[in-house]
Design a protein around this motif. Structure first.
Motif, PDB file in Angstrom:
ATOM      1  N   ASP A 251       3.952 -12.215 -24.957  1.00  0.00           N
ATOM      2  CA  ASP A 251       4.010 -13.287 -25.445  1.00  0.00           C
ATOM      3  C   ASP A 251       4.748 -14.817 -24.572  1.00  0.00           C
ATOM      4  OD1 ASP A 251       2.542 -12.417 -27.533  1.00  0.00           O
ATOM      5  OD2 ASP A 251       3.742 -11.699 -28.385  1.00  0.00           O
ATOM      6  N   GLU A 252       5.874 -14.296 -24.196  1.00  0.00           N
ATOM      7  CA  GLU A 252       6.344 -15.491 -23.421  1.00  0.00           C
ATOM      8  C   GLU A 252       5.937 -15.524 -22.159  1.00  0.00           C
ATOM      9  OE1 GLU A 252       7.705 -12.813 -24.611  1.00  0.00           O
ATOM     10  OE2 GLU A 252       9.915 -12.730 -25.594  1.00  0.00           O
ATOM     11  N   LEU A 253       4.666 -14.998 -21.312  1.00  0.00           N
ATOM     12  CA  LEU A 253       3.753 -15.275 -20.175  1.00  0.00           C
ATOM     13  C   LEU A 253       2.863 -16.119 -20.729  1.00  0.00           C
ATOM     14  CD1 LEU A 253       4.467 -11.817 -18.176  1.00  0.00           C
ATOM     15  CD2 LEU A 253       5.337 -13.579 -17.308  1.00  0.00           C
ATOM     16  N   ALA A 254       2.376 -16.027 -21.959  1.00  0.00           N
ATOM     17  CA  ALA A 254       1.175 -16.065 -22.328  1.00  0.00           C
ATOM     18  C   ALA A 254       1.353 -18.048 -22.622  1.00  0.00           C
ATOM     19  CB  ALA A 254       0.723 -15.655 -23.633  1.00  0.00           C
ATOM     20  N   ARG A 255       3.081 -17.971 -23.476  1.00  0.00           N
ATOM     21  CA  ARG A 255       3.725 -19.334 -23.581  1.00  0.00           C
ATOM     22  C   ARG A 255       3.848 -19.834 -22.878  1.00  0.00           C
ATOM     23  NH1 ARG A 255       5.195 -15.982 -28.270  1.00  0.00           N
ATOM     24  NH2 ARG A 255       7.006 -16.019 -27.035  1.00  0.00           N
ATOM     25  N   GLY A 256       4.020 -19.086 -21.503  1.00  0.00           N
ATOM     26  CA  GLY A 256       4.337 -20.713 -20.522  1.00  0.00           C
ATOM     27  C   GLY A 256       6.090 -19.978 -20.547  1.00  0.00           C
ATOM     28  N   GLU A 257       7.188 -19.801 -21.679  1.00  0.00           N
ATOM     29  CA  GLU A 257       8.252 -19.876 -21.823  1.00  0.00           C
ATOM     30  C   GLU A 257       9.129 -18.797 -20.725  1.00  0.00           C
ATOM     31  OE1 GLU A 257       9.176 -17.631 -25.699  1.00  0.00           O
ATOM     32  OE2 GLU A 257       7.906 -19.837 -26.739  1.00  0.00           O
ATOM     33  N   LEU A 258       7.741 -18.240 -19.374  1.00  0.00           N
ATOM     34  CA  LEU A 258       8.421 -17.220 -18.945  1.00  0.00           C
ATOM     35  C   LEU A 258       7.121 -16.928 -17.882  1.00  0.00           C
ATOM     36  CD1 LEU A 258      10.016 -13.873 -20.548  1.00  0.00           C
ATOM     37  CD2 LEU A 258      11.248 -15.648 -19.158  1.00  0.00           C
ATOM     38  N   VAL A 259       8.142 -17.457 -16.592  1.00  0.00           N
ATOM     39  CA  VAL A 259       6.777 -17.063 -15.602  1.00  0.00           C
ATOM     40  C   VAL A 259       7.502 -16.100 -14.949  1.00  0.00           C
ATOM     41  CG1 VAL A 259       6.176 -19.062 -15.550  1.00  0.00           C
ATOM     42  CG2 VAL A 259       8.139 -18.364 -14.645  1.00  0.00           C
ATOM     43  N   VAL A 260       6.450 -15.370 -14.375  1.00  0.00           N
ATOM     44  CA  VAL A 260       6.632 -14.413 -12.844  1.00  0.00           C
ATOM     45  C   VAL A 260       7.896 -14.560 -11.484  1.00  0.00           C
ATOM     46  CG1 VAL A 260       5.638 -12.407 -11.631  1.00  0.00           C
ATOM     47  CG2 VAL A 260       4.875 -12.763 -13.610  1.00  0.00           C
ATOM     48  N   ALA A 261       8.917 -14.440 -11.008  1.00  0.00           N
ATOM     49  CA  ALA A 261       9.921 -15.174 -10.599  1.00  0.00           C
ATOM     50  C   ALA A 261       8.950 -14.652  -9.253  1.00  0.00           C
ATOM     51  CB  ALA A 261      11.155 -14.962 -10.563  1.00  0.00           C
ATOM     52  N   CYS A 262       7.964 -13.059  -8.728  1.00  0.00           N
ATOM     53  CA  CYS A 262       7.627 -12.913  -7.768  1.00  0.00           C
ATOM     54  C   CYS A 262       6.930 -11.731  -8.402  1.00  0.00           C
ATOM     55  CB  CYS A 262       9.374 -11.892  -7.028  1.00  0.00           C
ATOM     56  SG  CYS A 262       8.957 -11.175  -5.284  1.00  0.00           S
ATOM     57  N   ALA A 263       5.877 -11.542  -7.269  1.00  0.00           N
ATOM     58  CA  ALA A 263       4.909 -11.326  -7.835  1.00  0.00           C
ATOM     59  C   ALA A 263       4.768  -9.747  -7.403  1.00  0.00           C
ATOM     60  CB  ALA A 263       3.286 -11.521  -7.633  1.00  0.00           C
ATOM     61  N   ARG A 264       5.633  -8.750  -7.415  1.00  0.00           N
ATOM     62  CA  ARG A 264       6.062  -7.529  -6.661  1.00  0.00           C
ATOM     63  C   ARG A 264       5.888  -6.198  -8.042  1.00  0.00           C
ATOM     64  NH1 ARG A 264       7.216  -7.538  -1.236  1.00  0.00           N
ATOM     65  NH2 ARG A 264       6.501  -9.329  -0.255  1.00  0.00           N
ATOM     66  N   PRO A 265       5.230  -5.726  -8.819  1.00  0.00           N
ATOM     67  CA  PRO A 265       6.339  -5.308  -9.449  1.00  0.00           C
ATOM     68  C   PRO A 265       6.224  -3.833  -9.077  1.00  0.00           C
ATOM     69  CG  PRO A 265       3.488  -5.186 -10.291  1.00  0.00           C
ATOM     70  CD  PRO A 265       3.999  -6.333  -8.565  1.00  0.00           C
ATOM     71  N   LEU A 266       6.943  -3.351 -10.319  1.00  0.00           N
ATOM     72  CA  LEU A 266       7.861  -1.526  -9.160  1.00  0.00           C
ATOM     73  C   LEU A 266       7.335  -1.264 -10.099  1.00  0.00           C
ATOM     74  CD1 LEU A 266       9.186   0.125  -7.799  1.00  0.00           C
ATOM     75  CD2 LEU A 266      11.277  -0.961  -9.562  1.00  0.00           C
ATOM     76  N   SER A 267       5.913   0.285  -9.913  1.00  0.00           N
ATOM     77  CA  SER A 267       6.096   1.716 -10.761  1.00  0.00           C
ATOM     78  C   SER A 267       7.794   1.888 -11.494  1.00  0.00           C
ATOM     79  CB  SER A 267       5.506   2.122 -10.715  1.00  0.00           C
ATOM     80  OG  SER A 267       3.627   1.461 -10.113  1.00  0.00           O
ATOM     81  N   GLY A 268       8.642   1.593 -12.820  1.00  0.00           N
ATOM     82  CA  GLY A 268       9.961   2.339 -12.846  1.00  0.00           C
ATOM     83  C   GLY A 268       9.222   4.047 -12.785  1.00  0.00           C
ATOM     84  N   GLU A 269      10.668   4.220 -12.955  1.00  0.00           N
ATOM     85  CA  GLU A 269      10.986   6.068 -12.782  1.00  0.00           C
ATOM     86  C   GLU A 269      10.486   6.113 -14.552  1.00  0.00           C
ATOM     87  OE1 GLU A 269      15.418   5.722 -12.036  1.00  0.00           O
ATOM     88  OE2 GLU A 269      13.936   7.739 -11.445  1.00  0.00           O
ATOM     89  N   ARG A 270      11.094   5.485 -15.217  1.00  0.00           N
ATOM     90  CA  ARG A 270      10.588   5.439 -17.015  1.00  0.00           C
ATOM     91  C   ARG A 270       9.397   5.543 -17.280  1.00  0.00           C
ATOM     92  NH1 ARG A 270      16.366   4.354 -19.716  1.00  0.00           N
ATOM     93  NH2 ARG A 270      17.363   4.458 -17.872  1.00  0.00           N
TER      94      ARG A 270
END
Length: 302
Positions: A251-270
């Protein structure tokens, strides 16, 4: 066979007196006299053959046996109260489910989907309480738990079985005000920015920088927050960069309140799991909920 259970009124008085460690305050809470509370406690102690309180200069204090008994009785009375409220709500044949859940996942992923479950099971009530760490089902009145953890953590959760719902991918996010023209930056630039930490995952940033092959001496530095919802709020207000599961900040990304600072996702161990007590006689309603939840998780991953 007659059950070995003391009178309910003695347990109610004991619960109040144990919480306050005072007969006087228990009497005030229950609208009784102090002597009435004292008599009920005496009756209970005689029934048990155990001293629950000891006299002190200032009143009464729980004995070790009394403190242990109080912890159990409080949970049982709370469960009885929930069951009574459910019965008073005229739920018909639907019944109820009690879930423990990690808070942000519950509010941001589960809640928007529960309306769909309610449409399929309109007579079922779903109760949710927050838990961030494993617990003993034998000591809690929960049917299941929604939990985020590693496979090893789930395997070490005694007396349970787990249904894996979805993997967790994390990505750095921040307020657009922290980025030049709101554009994503390289991993090395992230290492120079204020980092927001998730307190239950102290090595999260370290793992992300290692995956990017970036030296980040301050990977464990920065303010710590227990809940992802607080972490997202801090990032939205420009306090730093947060490593967040993308599904929890959609929701924050869709509203522009947050943006992806670096487009390098990490598949977490969780991963996210539905954890249930390890018993063969699983309730049909819980089985229905499990199947529905897994279908929703698979649908959201597409």
């Amino acid at each position: 066979m007659r059950r070995k259970i003391p009178p309910l009124q003695t347990l109610v008085c004991f619960d109040a007196a144990a919480r306050h460690e005072s007969y006087t305050r228990a009497a005030q809470e229950l609208a009784l006299t102090q002597s009435a509370v004292s008599r009920q406690i005496g009756t209970l102690e005689a029934f048990l053959g155990v001293a629950l309180f000891r006299r002190t200069r200032h009143g009464v204090a729980l004995t070790a046996s009394g403190a242990a008994y109080a912890r159990q009785i409080t949970k049982r009375l709370e469960a009885m109260e929930r069951d009574t409220l459910d019965a008073m709500a005229h739920q018909g044949e639907g019944g109820s489910l009690s879930l423990a859940a990690v808070p942000t996942f519950a509010t941001r992923w589960l809640m928007p989907r529960l309306k769909g479950f309610a449409a399929l099971q309109p007579d079922v009530v779903v109760h949710i309480e927050t838990r961030t760490r494993p617990f003993l089902f034998a000591d809690a009145e929960f049917d299941a738990a929604l939990y985020a953890g590693t496979p090893a953590q789930v395997e070490n959760w005694a007396g349970t079985r787990a249904l894996m719902l979805m993997h967790e991918d994390v990505v750095p996010v921040c307020s657009p005000s922290l980025l030049l023209r709101g554009k994503a930056v390289a991993p090395a630039a992230i290492a120079q920015m204020p980092l927001l930490q998730q307190s239950t995952r102290p090595d999260g940033w370290r793992q992300w920088f290692d995956a990017q092959q970036v030296d980040a001496p301050n990977a464990r530095g920065g303010p710590r927050y227990e809940l992802f919802s607080i972490l997202a709020a801090a990032a939205s207000h420009g306090l730093g960069v947060a490593l967040m599961p993308t599904m929890l900040v959609a929701d924050e990304l869709a509203r522009g309140e947050l943006v992806v600072a670096c487009a390098r996702p990490l598949s977490g161990e969780r991963n996210y799991y539905l954890v249930t007590p390890e018993r063969a006689d699983q309730r049909p309603l819980l089985k229905f909920f499990s199947d529905w939840l897994l279908a929703e998780a698979q649908r959201s991953a597409v």
